[in-house]
Design an enzyme around this catalytic site. Structure first.
Site, PDB file in Angstrom:
ATOM      1  N   GLY A   1       0.782  -1.230   0.000  1.00  0.00           N
ATOM      2  CA  GLY A   1       0.000   0.000   0.000  1.00  0.00           C
ATOM      3  C   GLY A   1       0.811   1.276   0.000  1.00  0.00           C
TER       4      GLY A   1
ATOM      5  CD  GLU B   1       1.502  -9.123   1.627  1.00  0.00           C
ATOM      6  OE1 GLU B   1       1.455 -10.350   1.669  1.00  0.00           O
ATOM      7  OE2 GLU B   1       0.511  -8.384   1.769  1.00  0.00           O
ATOM      8  N   PRO B   2       4.956  -4.719  -1.111  1.00  0.00           N
ATOM      9  CG  PRO B   2       7.104  -3.949  -1.645  1.00  0.00           C
ATOM     10  CD  PRO B   2       6.369  -4.921  -0.756  1.00  0.00           C
ATOM     11  N   GLY B   3       3.507  -3.518  -4.103  1.00  0.00           N
ATOM     12  CA  GLY B   3       3.257  -3.812  -5.513  1.00  0.00           C
ATOM     13  C   GLY B   3       3.523  -2.552  -6.309  1.00  0.00           C
ATOM     14  NE  ARG B   4      -0.529   2.211  -5.496  1.00  0.00           N
ATOM     15  CZ  ARG B   4      -1.728   2.153  -6.061  1.00  0.00           C
ATOM     16  NH1 ARG B   4      -1.945   2.782  -7.188  1.00  0.00           N
ATOM     17  NH2 ARG B   4      -2.708   1.496  -5.489  1.00  0.00           N
TER      18      ARG B   4
ATOM     19  NE  ARG C   1      -4.488   3.107  -9.978  1.00  0.00           N
ATOM     20  CZ  ARG C   1      -4.169   4.338  -9.621  1.00  0.00           C
ATOM     21  NH1 ARG C   1      -3.657   5.181 -10.501  1.00  0.00           N
ATOM     22  NH2 ARG C   1      -4.335   4.740  -8.371  1.00  0.00           N
TER      23      ARG C   1
ATOM     24  CE1 TYR D   1      -9.785   1.551  -7.329  1.00  0.00           C
ATOM     25  CE2 TYR D   1      -7.985   1.763  -8.893  1.00  0.00           C
ATOM     26  CZ  TYR D   1      -8.802   0.979  -8.111  1.00  0.00           C
ATOM     27  OH  TYR D   1      -8.617  -0.373  -8.096  1.00  0.00           O
TER      28      TYR D   1
ATOM     29  CB  CYS E   1     -18.705   4.056 -27.110  1.00  0.00           C
ATOM     30  SG  CYS E   1     -18.067   3.794 -28.749  1.00  0.00           S
ATOM     31  CD  GLU E   2     -18.447   5.200 -19.841  1.00  0.00           C
ATOM     32  OE1 GLU E   2     -19.212   4.263 -20.103  1.00  0.00           O
ATOM     33  OE2 GLU E   2     -18.680   6.064 -18.992  1.00  0.00           O
TER      34      GLU E   2
END
Ligand SMILES: *Cc1c(COP(=O)(O)O)cnc(C)c1O
Length: 463
Positions: A278, A320-323, A360, A364, A391-392
């Site tokens: 996180g 547990e770093p991901g980002r 993202r 978010y 198309c959004e």
């Protein structure tokens, strides 16, 4: 700021429309090293290069949109985490941020462990040679097949997420004639956000088992009685894109209190705690993330202090770093298409990708930055919104940013810090072909995940 007072188009700070920006940057051609991968630089011609290769050549060879990963930067970040945590701690890269076989090999070579949370991620990890005992298996609803696959492979730990799963994993392990090493994931009553945390009394979320009302202590009680399980520790993960260490401090204190309670009740000192991932990264120049050595020092001190106070042996810590590892190492390269100035508002710049390669922003409300990378420009900065081709109307890649006002179709622009949760969350919306991931290092570029093709789409469509 009002939306009405600028008939001539946005030019000055007091008449710009509302948005998530401050003033235009002093130099719209500058690349802030906080948000760009380590080897990204502007060459003498004004073109941007990564790993020694110019973006025009990359676009020519691999097409756009495409993700480019700076392998040198990825390895350096992985190594920095490994070094910062030393030999008394373990770093598990969170595979969900972005996983491919090349990534698994880099992690293995740099001495990191790996978190997976599905059979697909586990298969990818094993197929690239990650030793099973360095893999942790997560998830709030692991299937019987996934649990069986993980135990048969010999994963180092399964992180138990519910009372039902405690029994399920114990049962499967026992029927396979083994004892599975497990941790119990607890929710500590901390809701962590980017710049703050909130202590919550009740846990209204799908993950983990609550500490608050004695549920976690009960989970430990049950796990200790089951022959199929070897309980090695307690796990906590409090959120994502966090800059403030205070939430981790509260989490560590509460997890250590549980370890002390377990020692008092069962005479067992659990040997490990996992404080999750996180940790935040810089998406724009406004973000100031912590360095791995600062994080390691802060977490180590908190845990040591709390354990001394509770007269516990300090457990082995894992994170547990991901980002924080993969996020800053990649950018997405797009070709500019239609440009639509909206009088008094902003200029919409359409690119050849969008929410299918970066969800993202829509999901978010995430913030990104963007730069013109195929050349420099002396033109005035203009306020832009970078949008995709889907198309959004929520198909926004970068909500508010500045690009030179001479931007034209065919220019290449790049969005930095897209290494995490972009390709891994990519979709086929509008039957978009998911972009390739290209690793660049020391003047060489190679595809590590190829671009999807129309044949790929038709192969799945068997109707
Ligand atoms: C998502 C997740 C992580 C990684 O989060 P980042 O924000 O990418 O660091 C780590 N651990 C668990 C259990 C997760 O669910």
């Amino acid at each position: 700021m009002s939306r009405s007072a600028h008939p001539a188009g946005p030019r000055h700070a007091d008449v710009w429309p509302e948005g998530h920006y401050s003033a235009p940057p002093a130099d719209v051609n500058a690349l802030d090293p906080k948000v760009w991968a380590q080897t990204v630089t502007r060459t003498d011609t004004g073109e941007v290069s990564v790993g020694g290769i110019g973006v025009a050549a990359l676009a020519e060879e691999f097409g756009t949109p495409a993700y480019f990963v700076d392998e040198t930067d990825f390895r350096a970040r992985a190594r920095a985490w490994r070094t910062a945590f030393g030999h008394d701690a373990d770093v598990f890269y969170a595979g969900k941020a972005f996983l491919s076989r090349a990534i698994v090999r880099w992690l293995h070579e740099e001495g990191l462990n790996l978190d997976v949370c599905s059979g697909g991620e586990l298969t990818t990890a094993l197929s690239a040679g990650m030793p099973a005992d360095r893999i942790a298996f997560h998830g709030n609803n692991k299937s019987t097949d996934e649990i069986t696959q993980a135990i048969e492979a010999g994963v180092g730990r399964i992180v138990l997420d519910s009372f039902q799963e405690i029994v399920r994993v114990a049962h499967i392990a026992q029927s396979l004639g083994t004892r599975q090493r497990v941790q119990i994931r607890v929710t500590v009553g901390v809701e962590a956000h980017t710049h703050e945390f909130i202590a919550t009394a009740h846990e209204d979320q799908k993950f983990g088992i609550a500490l608050a009302d004695g549920q976690a202590a009960e989970a430990v009680r049950r796990a200790l009685t089951l022959d199929g399980l070897e309980l090695i520790g307690i796990h906590s993960h409090i959120g994502s894109q966090i800059f403030d260490m205070a939430g981790f401090e509260v989490a560590a204190r509460r997890v250590v209190a549980l370890l002390a309670a377990v020692r008092d009740e069962h005479g067992v000192e659990l040997p490990e705690i996992d404080l999750g991932g996180g940790l935040g990264i810089a998406y724009t120049s406004d973000d100031d993330p912590r360095e791995p050595h600062e994080i390691a020092k802060a977490l180590g001190e908190i845990v040591t202090r709390e354990c001394e106070a509770a007269r516990l042996r300090t457990p082995r810590i894992s994170v547990e770093p991901g980002r924080a590892i993969v996020g800053p190492t990649a950018f997405t390269l797009y070709e500019v298409g239609t440009i639509k100035p909206l009088e008094g508002l902003r200029t919409y710049v359409s690119v050849d990708g969008g929410m299918s390669d970066n969800i993202r922003t829509a999901l978010y409300d995430a913030e990104y930055s963007v730069a013109l990378v195929s050349r420099t420009s002396d033109a005035e900065p203009m306020l832009v919104r970078v949008v995709g081709k889907h198309c959004e109307s929520g198909d926004i890649v970068v909500k508010d940013a500045f690009l030179p006002s001479d931007l034209a179709p065919g220019d290449l622009i790049a969005v930095p810090a897209t290494g995490a949760y972009c390709r891994s969350m990519a979709s086929n919306y509008n039957h978009a072909l998911r972009p390739p991931v290209v690793a660049v290092r020391d003047g060489e570029a190679r595809v590590i995940v190829r671009r999807e093709t129309e044949e790929d789409l038709l192969r799945l469509d068997v109707g």
